[in-house]
Design an enzyme around this catalytic site. Structure first.
Site, PDB file in Angstrom:
ATOM      1  N   HIS A  40       0.976  -1.206  -0.055  1.00  0.00           N
ATOM      2  CA  HIS A  40      -0.098  -0.272  -0.029  1.00  0.00           C
ATOM      3  C   HIS A  40       0.917   1.289   0.007  1.00  0.00           C
ATOM      4  O   HIS A  40       0.164   2.224  -0.112  1.00  0.00           O
ATOM      5  CB  HIS A  40      -0.988   0.140   1.350  1.00  0.00           C
ATOM      6  CG  HIS A  40      -0.161  -0.012   2.569  1.00  0.00           C
ATOM      7  ND1 HIS A  40       0.329   1.194   2.978  1.00  0.00           N
ATOM      8  CD2 HIS A  40      -0.053  -1.154   3.352  1.00  0.00           C
ATOM      9  CE1 HIS A  40       0.897   0.610   4.328  1.00  0.00           C
ATOM     10  NE2 HIS A  40       0.923  -0.617   4.308  1.00  0.00           N
ATOM     11  N   HIS A 175      -3.243   3.590   9.027  1.00  0.00           N
ATOM     12  CA  HIS A 175      -3.392   2.324   8.330  1.00  0.00           C
ATOM     13  C   HIS A 175      -3.681   1.235   9.407  1.00  0.00           C
ATOM     14  O   HIS A 175      -2.853   1.160  10.235  1.00  0.00           O
ATOM     15  CB  HIS A 175      -2.098   2.030   7.411  1.00  0.00           C
ATOM     16  CG  HIS A 175      -2.458   0.853   6.487  1.00  0.00           C
ATOM     17  ND1 HIS A 175      -1.903  -0.367   6.584  1.00  0.00           N
ATOM     18  CD2 HIS A 175      -2.705   0.857   5.181  1.00  0.00           C
ATOM     19  CE1 HIS A 175      -2.362  -1.103   5.786  1.00  0.00           C
ATOM     20  NE2 HIS A 175      -2.856  -0.542   4.744  1.00  0.00           N
TER      21      HIS A 175
END
Length: 235
Positions: A40, A175
């Protein structure tokens, strides 16, 4: 949770705190170890030694640098996570530190309320930034998820703006696992990045080698409710 990040910093509601000292960083370029594509984003990881330290500001302990990474967006005008009076930035740098004064390792500190301290720097599209070049040049070696390459002799304090005026508040990782363990120090001043340099972030792939190519076009979490928290300013 009640302490999620990022947030929109509303300057009319920020409290100037005269007791807030400047923060200081001392990073050893030789502590930089590797760059890795985590699917990511990419992380630049540092050796776990006492050579690279953040202290001062709102912090009562020494915090050790673990890694830095960036957040970016689909377009040049919005890739930051934090916003200021609703204004968005092109990207955001996060320098992630853990409380080595109090805990034995980052795994232990990541879930503690005073476990992490992240210095955030906004990037604004404009002139190319030569200080980013070494990082950008390394991206081709970590094109796909799970790839890593040696990355050393780099001092990330070169990426900080000239003024270290900052906002600070209690928040979370942006996250998963979203632990509410972060003291945020958000630099008021931004640094520059060119449109071409930003495009290099988006050329990284979220897939493993041999799979269909899926570029990481954006990895910025939207602002979360403050829920009664105060943002303080050092300036």
């Amino acid at each position: 949770g009640n302490k999620q990040s990022p947030v929109d910093i509303k300057s009319s509601e920020v409290k100037h705190d005269t007791s807030l000292k400047p923060f200081s960083v001392s990073y050893n370029p030789a502590s930089a170890k590797e760059i890795i594509n985590v699917g990511h984003s990419f992380h630049v990881n540092f050796e776990d030694d006492s050579q690279s330290v953040l202290k001062g500001g709102p912090l009562s302990d020494n915090y050790r640098l673990s890694q830095f990474h960036f957040h970016w967006g689909k377009t040049d005008d919005y890739g930051s996570e934090h916003t200021v009076d609703g204004a968005k930035f092109s990207a955001e740098l996060h320098l992630v530190h853990w409380n080595s004064g109090k805990y034995p390792n980052i795994a232990d500190s990541v879930s503690k309320a005073d476990g992490l301290a992240i210095v955030a720097v906004f990037l604004k599209v404009g002139q190319a930034n030569p200080k980013l070049q070494k990082v950008l040049d390394a991206l081709s070696a970590v094109k796909t998820k799970g790839k890593k390459a040696s990355f050393t002799n780099f001092d990330p304090s070169t990426l900080l703006p000239p003024s270290l005026d900052y906002w600070t508040y209690s928040g979370s990782l942006t996250h998963p696992p979203l632990h509410e363990s972060v003291t945020w120090l958000i630099c008021k001043d931004s640094i520059s990045i060119s449109s071409e340099q930003l495009a290099q972030f988006r050329s990284l792939l979220s897939n493993a080698e041999g799979e269909a190519a899926v570029p990481i076009l954006h990895n910025n979490r939207p602002p979360q409710p403050l829920k009664g928290r105060t943002v303080k300013a050092s300036f």
